[in-house]
Design a protein around this motif. Structure first.
Motif, PDB file in Angstrom:
ATOM      1  N   LYS A   1      -7.833   0.947   3.439  1.00  0.00           N
ATOM      2  CA  LYS A   1      -7.579   2.126   2.595  1.00  0.00           C
ATOM      3  C   LYS A   1      -8.886   2.847   2.255  1.00  0.00           C
ATOM      4  CE  LYS A   1      -4.589   2.700  -0.386  1.00  0.00           C
ATOM      5  NZ  LYS A   1      -3.699   3.781  -0.045  1.00  0.00           N
ATOM      6  N   LYS A   2      -9.907   2.069   1.900  1.00  0.00           N
ATOM      7  CA  LYS A   2     -11.191   2.663   1.516  1.00  0.00           C
ATOM      8  C   LYS A   2     -11.820   3.405   2.707  1.00  0.00           C
ATOM      9  CE  LYS A   2     -15.240   0.398   0.799  1.00  0.00           C
ATOM     10  NZ  LYS A   2     -16.100  -0.627   0.201  1.00  0.00           N
ATOM     11  N   ARG A   3     -11.695   2.848   3.883  1.00  0.00           N
ATOM     12  CA  ARG A   3     -12.265   3.479   5.076  1.00  0.00           C
ATOM     13  C   ARG A   3     -11.374   4.581   5.631  1.00  0.00           C
ATOM     14  NH1 ARG A   3     -13.400  -1.122   9.031  1.00  0.00           N
ATOM     15  NH2 ARG A   3     -14.107   0.621  10.298  1.00  0.00           N
ATOM     16  N   GLN A   4     -10.193   4.765   5.055  1.00  0.00           N
ATOM     17  CA  GLN A   4      -9.235   5.799   5.447  1.00  0.00           C
ATOM     18  C   GLN A   4      -8.946   5.757   6.946  1.00  0.00           C
ATOM     19  OE1 GLN A   4     -10.830   9.481   3.954  1.00  0.00           O
ATOM     20  NE2 GLN A   4     -10.388   8.934   1.837  1.00  0.00           N
ATOM     21  N   LEU A   5      -8.594   4.573   7.437  1.00  0.00           N
ATOM     22  CA  LEU A   5      -8.326   4.403   8.852  1.00  0.00           C
ATOM     23  C   LEU A   5      -6.955   4.884   9.281  1.00  0.00           C
ATOM     24  CD1 LEU A   5      -9.949   0.894   9.417  1.00  0.00           C
ATOM     25  CD2 LEU A   5     -10.873   3.136   9.974  1.00  0.00           C
ATOM     26  N   LEU A   6      -6.092   5.181   8.311  1.00  0.00           N
ATOM     27  CA  LEU A   6      -4.756   5.682   8.660  1.00  0.00           C
ATOM     28  C   LEU A   6      -4.674   7.170   8.475  1.00  0.00           C
ATOM     29  CD1 LEU A   6      -2.432   2.941   7.202  1.00  0.00           C
ATOM     30  CD2 LEU A   6      -2.972   3.395   9.556  1.00  0.00           C
TER      31      LEU A   6
ATOM     32  N   ALA B   1      -6.418 -13.589  -1.142  1.00  0.00           N
ATOM     33  CA  ALA B   1      -7.546 -12.708  -1.473  1.00  0.00           C
ATOM     34  C   ALA B   1      -8.071 -12.008  -0.228  1.00  0.00           C
ATOM     35  CB  ALA B   1      -8.653 -13.507  -2.143  1.00  0.00           C
ATOM     36  N   ASP B   2      -8.147 -12.709   0.905  1.00  0.00           N
ATOM     37  CA  ASP B   2      -8.648 -12.097   2.140  1.00  0.00           C
ATOM     38  C   ASP B   2      -7.690 -11.034   2.669  1.00  0.00           C
ATOM     39  OD1 ASP B   2     -10.867 -13.722   1.984  1.00  0.00           O
ATOM     40  OD2 ASP B   2     -10.204 -15.117   3.544  1.00  0.00           O
ATOM     41  N   VAL B   3      -6.391 -11.300   2.599  1.00  0.00           N
ATOM     42  CA  VAL B   3      -5.395 -10.321   3.062  1.00  0.00           C
ATOM     43  C   VAL B   3      -5.495  -9.039   2.227  1.00  0.00           C
ATOM     44  CG1 VAL B   3      -2.911  -9.840   3.203  1.00  0.00           C
ATOM     45  CG2 VAL B   3      -3.806 -12.001   4.051  1.00  0.00           C
ATOM     46  N   ILE B   4      -5.556  -9.185   0.915  1.00  0.00           N
ATOM     47  CA  ILE B   4      -5.642  -8.019   0.030  1.00  0.00           C
ATOM     48  C   ILE B   4      -6.963  -7.287   0.248  1.00  0.00           C
ATOM     49  CG2 ILE B   4      -5.673  -7.252  -2.386  1.00  0.00           C
ATOM     50  CD1 ILE B   4      -2.929  -8.271  -1.280  1.00  0.00           C
ATOM     51  N   SER B   5      -8.035  -8.023   0.396  1.00  0.00           N
ATOM     52  CA  SER B   5      -9.349  -7.419   0.623  1.00  0.00           C
ATOM     53  C   SER B   5      -9.362  -6.579   1.900  1.00  0.00           C
ATOM     54  CB  SER B   5     -10.409  -8.515   0.695  1.00  0.00           C
ATOM     55  OG  SER B   5     -11.651  -7.980   1.027  1.00  0.00           O
ATOM     56  N   GLU B   6      -8.787  -7.100   2.970  1.00  0.00           N
ATOM     57  CA  GLU B   6      -8.738  -6.348   4.236  1.00  0.00           C
ATOM     58  C   GLU B   6      -7.862  -5.103   4.101  1.00  0.00           C
ATOM     59  OE1 GLU B   6     -10.468  -6.785   7.046  1.00  0.00           O
ATOM     60  OE2 GLU B   6     -11.506  -8.465   6.125  1.00  0.00           O
TER      61      GLU B   6
ATOM     62  N   GLN C   1      -0.558   0.746  -4.959  1.00  0.00           N
ATOM     63  CA  GLN C   1      -1.341   1.821  -4.340  1.00  0.00           C
ATOM     64  C   GLN C   1      -0.455   3.010  -3.955  1.00  0.00           C
ATOM     65  OE1 GLN C   1      -4.768   1.912  -3.666  1.00  0.00           O
ATOM     66  NE2 GLN C   1      -4.870   0.118  -4.979  1.00  0.00           N
ATOM     67  N   ASN C   2       0.822   2.949  -4.313  1.00  0.00           N
ATOM     68  CA  ASN C   2       1.806   3.972  -3.952  1.00  0.00           C
ATOM     69  C   ASN C   2       1.945   4.140  -2.441  1.00  0.00           C
ATOM     70  OD1 ASN C   2       2.564   4.635  -6.612  1.00  0.00           O
ATOM     71  ND2 ASN C   2       0.693   5.859  -6.815  1.00  0.00           N
ATOM     72  N   ASP C   3       1.790   3.039  -1.718  1.00  0.00           N
ATOM     73  CA  ASP C   3       1.998   3.039  -0.273  1.00  0.00           C
ATOM     74  C   ASP C   3       3.387   2.498   0.029  1.00  0.00           C
ATOM     75  OD1 ASP C   3      -0.524   3.992   0.342  1.00  0.00           O
ATOM     76  OD2 ASP C   3      -1.387   1.983   0.626  1.00  0.00           O
ATOM     77  N   ARG C   4       3.949   2.992   1.110  1.00  0.00           N
ATOM     78  CA  ARG C   4       5.214   2.434   1.573  1.00  0.00           C
ATOM     79  C   ARG C   4       4.913   1.173   2.371  1.00  0.00           C
ATOM     80  NH1 ARG C   4       9.422   6.159   3.503  1.00  0.00           N
ATOM     81  NH2 ARG C   4       8.739   5.454   5.538  1.00  0.00           N
ATOM     82  N   PHE C   5       5.818   0.225   2.348  1.00  0.00           N
ATOM     83  CA  PHE C   5       5.613  -1.022   3.073  1.00  0.00           C
ATOM     84  C   PHE C   5       6.935  -1.497   3.639  1.00  0.00           C
ATOM     85  CE2 PHE C   5       6.341  -1.889  -1.356  1.00  0.00           C
ATOM     86  CZ  PHE C   5       7.273  -2.916  -1.359  1.00  0.00           C
ATOM     87  N   GLY C   6       6.835  -2.170   4.754  1.00  0.00           N
ATOM     88  CA  GLY C   6       8.002  -2.757   5.392  1.00  0.00           C
ATOM     89  C   GLY C   6       7.652  -4.172   5.808  1.00  0.00           C
ATOM     90  N   MET C   7       8.564  -4.799   6.535  1.00  0.00           N
ATOM     91  CA  MET C   7       8.325  -6.181   6.906  1.00  0.00           C
ATOM     92  C   MET C   7       9.134  -6.554   8.138  1.00  0.00           C
ATOM     93  SD  MET C   7       9.121  -9.570   4.691  1.00  0.00           S
ATOM     94  CE  MET C   7      10.866  -9.443   4.976  1.00  0.00           C
ATOM     95  N   MET C   8       8.532  -7.396   8.970  1.00  0.00           N
ATOM     96  CA  MET C   8       9.237  -8.019  10.087  1.00  0.00           C
ATOM     97  C   MET C   8       8.958  -9.506  10.023  1.00  0.00           C
ATOM     98  SD  MET C   8       8.580  -5.744  13.444  1.00  0.00           S
ATOM     99  CE  MET C   8       9.233  -4.107  13.582  1.00  0.00           C
TER     100      MET C   8
ATOM    101  N   ALA D   1       2.323 -12.417   1.848  1.00  0.00           N
ATOM    102  CA  ALA D   1       3.135 -11.246   2.168  1.00  0.00           C
ATOM    103  C   ALA D   1       3.648 -10.571   0.903  1.00  0.00           C
ATOM    104  CB  ALA D   1       4.298 -11.641   3.072  1.00  0.00           C
ATOM    105  N   LEU D   2       4.101 -11.364  -0.057  1.00  0.00           N
ATOM    106  CA  LEU D   2       4.620 -10.788  -1.305  1.00  0.00           C
ATOM    107  C   LEU D   2       3.524 -10.130  -2.137  1.00  0.00           C
ATOM    108  CD1 LEU D   2       7.216 -13.501  -2.343  1.00  0.00           C
ATOM    109  CD2 LEU D   2       7.670 -11.197  -1.476  1.00  0.00           C
ATOM    110  N   VAL D   3       2.361 -10.755  -2.208  1.00  0.00           N
ATOM    111  CA  VAL D   3       1.254 -10.150  -2.958  1.00  0.00           C
ATOM    112  C   VAL D   3       0.782  -8.875  -2.260  1.00  0.00           C
ATOM    113  CG1 VAL D   3      -1.125 -10.489  -3.750  1.00  0.00           C
ATOM    114  CG2 VAL D   3       0.554 -12.309  -4.036  1.00  0.00           C
ATOM    115  N   LEU D   4       0.767  -8.883  -0.926  1.00  0.00           N
ATOM    116  CA  LEU D   4       0.410  -7.673  -0.188  1.00  0.00           C
ATOM    117  C   LEU D   4       1.410  -6.553  -0.472  1.00  0.00           C
ATOM    118  CD1 LEU D   4      -1.417  -6.263   1.854  1.00  0.00           C
ATOM    119  CD2 LEU D   4      -0.007  -7.246   3.669  1.00  0.00           C
TER     120      LEU D   4
END
Length: 182
Positions: free
Chosen positions: A177-182, A167-172, A14-21, A4-7
């Motif tokens: 981001k690469k596929r621009q799904l958001l 590594a898998d969490v960051i890769s996904e 990446q200049n993205d906003r992030f939150g957490m639950m 979670a912290l590395v993510l």
């Protein structure tokens, strides 16, 4: 906690906003999306103060909170254990509504033993080895079924060994981001 912290660090880079639950049988912490070092520190502090609890997770409560708090399409990364069939079923039922609006990635810890029965070519010397492999096959089979079920509603499930989880969490995340799904 490390994943979670590395993510969060990756999102910040990446200049993205992030939150957490954080959740267990209830939602414990909700930090809305933000950015910067102070926001990262708030997430870190919330994670480090977590106490383990031996309870069943309430995925319905989690996704009701997600529905009430997140108004915009978001990437939701869920780090949880779906190793038991009843947990997978509970998660699958609860996530469907949220998956219509958000991009949801689920990461669960797997094991080297979770693989098809005849995947390895090494010899079986004892009955205990066969039983162990059969148990691993059943867990692998349940995980494959859960993956297919979640894929039908648009949720991507990744099972990672502990040493590969970060590594898998960051890769996904980077793949979304690469596929621009958001």
């Amino acid at each position: 906690i490390q994943a979670a912290l590395v993510l969060a660090l990756a999102a910040e880079q990446q200049n993205d906003r992030f939150g957490m639950m954080t959740f267990s049988d209830q939602v414990h912490t909700t930090l809305p999306a933000g950015g910067g070092r102070s926001h990262y520190n708030a997430c870190r502090d919330a994670l480090y103060t977590l106490e383990p609890r031996i309870v069943s997770p309430d995925y319905n409560e989690l996704f009701i909170t997600v529905g009430n708090r997140l108004r915009h399409r978001s990437l939701i990364v869920v780090l949880t254990d779906l190793g038991e069939p009843w947990l997978s079923e509970s998660f699958s039922e609860a996530v469907r509504q949220a998956a219509r609006r958000h991009v949801i990635l689920v990461h669960t810890l797997g094991s080297k033993e979770f693989q098809p029965l005849f995947h390895r070519n090494d010899k079986i010397d004892h009955a205990d080895d066969l039983y162990s492999r059969m148990a691993g096959h059943l867990m692998w089979s349940d995980l494959q079924e859960t993956t297919r079920d979640l894929k039908q509603c648009g949720v991507h499930l990744t099972s990672s060994l502990q040493e590969n989880l970060i590594a898998d969490v960051i890769s996904e995340y980077l793949n979304v981001k690469k596929r621009q799904l958001l």
